[in-house]
Design an enzyme around this catalytic site. Structure first.
Site, short mmCIF file in Angstrom:
data_model
loop_
_atom_site.label_atom_id
_atom_site.label_comp_id
_atom_site.label_asym_id
_atom_site.label_seq_id
_atom_site.Cartn_x
_atom_site.Cartn_y
_atom_site.Cartn_z
N GLY A 120 15.86 -16.94 11.83
CA GLY A 120 14.86 -17.46 12.74
C GLY A 120 13.90 -16.41 13.26
O GLY A 120 13.11 -16.68 14.15
N GLN A 121 13.93 -15.19 12.69
CA GLN A 121 13.03 -14.13 13.15
C GLN A 121 11.64 -14.34 12.56
O GLN A 121 11.50 -14.55 11.36
CB GLN A 121 13.56 -12.76 12.71
CG GLN A 121 12.75 -11.59 13.24
CD GLN A 121 13.36 -10.24 12.86
OE1 GLN A 121 14.17 -10.15 11.95
NE2 GLN A 121 12.96 -9.20 13.57
N THR A 122 10.61 -14.29 13.41
CA THR A 122 9.24 -14.51 12.94
C THR A 122 8.36 -13.28 13.04
O THR A 122 7.31 -13.23 12.44
CB THR A 122 8.58 -15.67 13.72
OG1 THR A 122 8.59 -15.36 15.10
CG2 THR A 122 9.31 -16.98 13.47
N VAL A 123 8.75 -12.30 13.82
CA VAL A 123 8.03 -11.03 13.89
C VAL A 123 9.03 -9.94 13.53
O VAL A 123 10.09 -9.83 14.17
CB VAL A 123 7.44 -10.78 15.29
CG1 VAL A 123 6.79 -9.39 15.36
CG2 VAL A 123 6.43 -11.85 15.65
N HIS A 156 13.16 -7.94 18.78
CA HIS A 156 12.89 -8.50 20.10
C HIS A 156 13.97 -9.50 20.47
O HIS A 156 14.67 -10.02 19.62
CB HIS A 156 11.50 -9.15 20.16
CG HIS A 156 11.30 -10.27 19.18
ND1 HIS A 156 11.09 -10.05 17.83
CD2 HIS A 156 11.27 -11.60 19.35
CE1 HIS A 156 10.94 -11.21 17.22
NE2 HIS A 156 11.05 -12.17 18.12
N HIS A 195 14.68 -12.83 23.13
CA HIS A 195 14.05 -13.85 23.97
C HIS A 195 14.88 -14.06 25.24
O HIS A 195 16.10 -14.23 25.15
CB HIS A 195 13.97 -15.20 23.26
CG HIS A 195 13.08 -15.21 22.05
ND1 HIS A 195 11.81 -15.75 22.08
CD2 HIS A 195 13.27 -14.76 20.80
CE1 HIS A 195 11.27 -15.62 20.88
NE2 HIS A 195 12.13 -15.03 20.08
#
Ligand SMILES: [Zn+2]
Length: 150
Positions: free
Chosen positions: A101-104, A108, A110
């Site tokens: 589910g990592q998009t960048v 990081h 959340h």
């Protein structure tokens, strides 16, 4: 799952550019190793991202010190979120790899305030394989145990 994935190299990814001040962000906090800023997506009001300042693509590339620093900052953010937004719940989410589910592609975490009926869902299909399988999994992990990364 989000469709957007930023796989830019170190220094060129959107979080490195944000940390450098090249692109704007609603900053909440920063110290030597971490930065906290409002997520553009705001899954719920008060949704904050905590990132390592150094470009580490995932959890695996963080040093133990950086891993501790991001969690310490996440805790401080959570305390501030509780004081400012008073959510009845709060979820920490940290994703690694597109399938995770990592998009960048810059580490990081959340900090997501949770509210009644906020629409956030997380499918969690319980499986109970029993103690023999659990002990075999634990043995695989003990055998794989190694030095911390970083
Ligand atoms: Zn980066």
């Amino acid at each position: 799952m989000p469709m957007f994935v930023d796989t830019s190299p170190p220094g060129a990814c959107i979080f490195c550019r944000l940390i450098a001040g090249d692109i704007p962000a609603a900053r909440v906090y920063e110290d030597a190793q971490t930065i906290a800023f409002m997520d553009l997506g705001q899954v719920t009001p008060g949704h904050v991202l905590v990132a390592s300042k150094r470009h580490a693509p995932t959890l695996y590339e963080l040093s133990p010190e950086e891993a501790g620093a991001v969690m310490a900052t996440a805790q401080r953010v959570a305390v501030a979120v509780r004081a400012a937004f008073d959510p009845p719940g709060l979820t920490l989410l940290q994703a690694n790899g597109a399938l995770g589910g990592q998009t960048v592609g810059h580490f990081h975490l959340h900090v997501v305030p949770r509210y009644e009926g906020d629409g956030v869902s997380f499918t969690w299909l319980r499986q109970e394989p029993g103690p023999d399988v659990l002990n075999a999994y634990a043995e695989r992990l003990r055998q794989a145990w190694g030095p911390a990364q970083g």
